[in-house]
Design a protein around this motif. Structure first.
Motif, PDB file in Angstrom:
ATOM      1  N   THR A 248       5.706  -8.145   2.532  1.00  0.00           N
ATOM      2  CA  THR A 248       5.058  -7.159   1.673  1.00  0.00           C
ATOM      3  C   THR A 248       5.331  -5.737   2.133  1.00  0.00           C
TER       4      THR A 248
ATOM      5  N   LEU B 159      -2.117 -10.362  -4.501  1.00  0.00           N
ATOM      6  CA  LEU B 159      -0.952  -9.497  -4.327  1.00  0.00           C
ATOM      7  C   LEU B 159      -0.633  -8.747  -5.613  1.00  0.00           C
TER       8      LEU B 159
ATOM      9  N   ALA C 218       1.646  -1.211  -3.463  1.00  0.00           N
ATOM     10  CA  ALA C 218       2.427  -2.251  -2.796  1.00  0.00           C
ATOM     11  C   ALA C 218       3.835  -1.741  -2.500  1.00  0.00           C
TER      12      ALA C 218
ATOM     13  N   TYR D  87       6.969  -3.805  -1.686  1.00  0.00           N
ATOM     14  CA  TYR D  87       7.687  -5.050  -1.472  1.00  0.00           C
ATOM     15  C   TYR D  87       9.156  -4.770  -1.179  1.00  0.00           C
TER      16      TYR D  87
END
Length: 250
Positions: free
Chosen positions: A65, A230, A239, A241
């Motif tokens: 992540t 998530l 986030a 990623y």
């Protein structure tokens, strides 16, 4: 669904993954909640190498992540060993396990008192509940337990944690308040957390008990990633990623 649709590996290993919708009882117990879950299962002759591989994949999944992460790891046999020594009944074990999970040392001592547990074992359970740190730190503190601790279980936990690459081992913390459903889980269990989400986004462990309850002889270990959590983080725009392009090796 993987357990339902596979057969015993017969001295081999089945390494499978899934991505599906599952249903959980809501927090108010008034109905079911649908969530998206992805994860993996390793079933068959599960040994230390297989346990280490699954734990490594769990740690890698958290770091994927791009956020600060921690993987809390425990071994249920350590707790169960103290329960056996204390002579706790099935009902008492359920209550004490809940208090360990909550890290409620005050009520834990009170419950042990009602169950007639010795002061030595009560203090050991209270200390075990409070342990939290790197494997090196916790195993050093556990030396004071002497023969009260389960040497075989601790040895397995130490070996599995120690086999991880350094960059993954750095996020591992030994935490005996990680328990799960003891009717199903046994041995090593773990929960994963990432920055920005207050609850576990990953959970897993050994579940030989669940396999047996479904008529299976295989041992098993696996974990699930809660994609709904998530996705909530991703929708907030925070986030980060690190997704590999299609066709490349991750």
């Amino acid at each position: 669904s993987i357990i339902k649709n596979t057969r015993d590996a017969q001295n081999g290993l089945l390494k499978l993954y899934y991505d599906e919708r599952v249903y959980r009882v809501g927090a108010d117990s008034s109905g079911f909640r649908e969530i998206r879950q992805t994860g993996l299962e390793c079933m068959g002759s599960v040994d230390g190498e297989a346990l280490a591989e699954v734990l490594e994949l769990a740690a890698e999944s958290l770091l994927f992540t791009g956020r600060d992460a921690v993987l809390n790891v425990s071994h249920l046999s350590v707790l169960e060993g103290l329960f056996d020594r204390a002579g706790l009944s099935a009902e008492e074990r359920v209550r004490v396990t809940a208090l360990v999970t909550e890290k409620n040392v005050h009520e834990l001592k009170a419950e042990c008192g009602r169950a007639g547990v010795s002061a030595e074992l009560t203090n050991a359970l209270a200390a075990l509940t409070g342990f939290y740190g790197t494997p090196e730190q916790v195993f050093s503190e556990l030396a004071a337990f002497g023969d009260l601790s389960d040497a075989e279980a601790l040895g397995q936990l130490r070996q599995v944690c120690g086999s991880l690459p350094k960059e993954l081992r750095n996020i591992v913390r030994v935490d005996f308040s990680v328990t799960g459903n003891t009717k199903y889980y046994n041995g090593i269990v773990f929960k994963g957390f990432i920055e920005g989400i207050p609850s576990a986004v990953l959970s897993g462990g050994q579940y030989d008990g669940l396999m047996a309850s479904m008529g299976r002889k295989d041992r098993a270990v696996g974990f699930a990633v809660y994609m709904d959590l998530l996705e909530r983080l991703c929708s907030s725009g925070t986030a980060r990623y690190n997704i590999e392009p299609a066709g490349t090796e991750a």
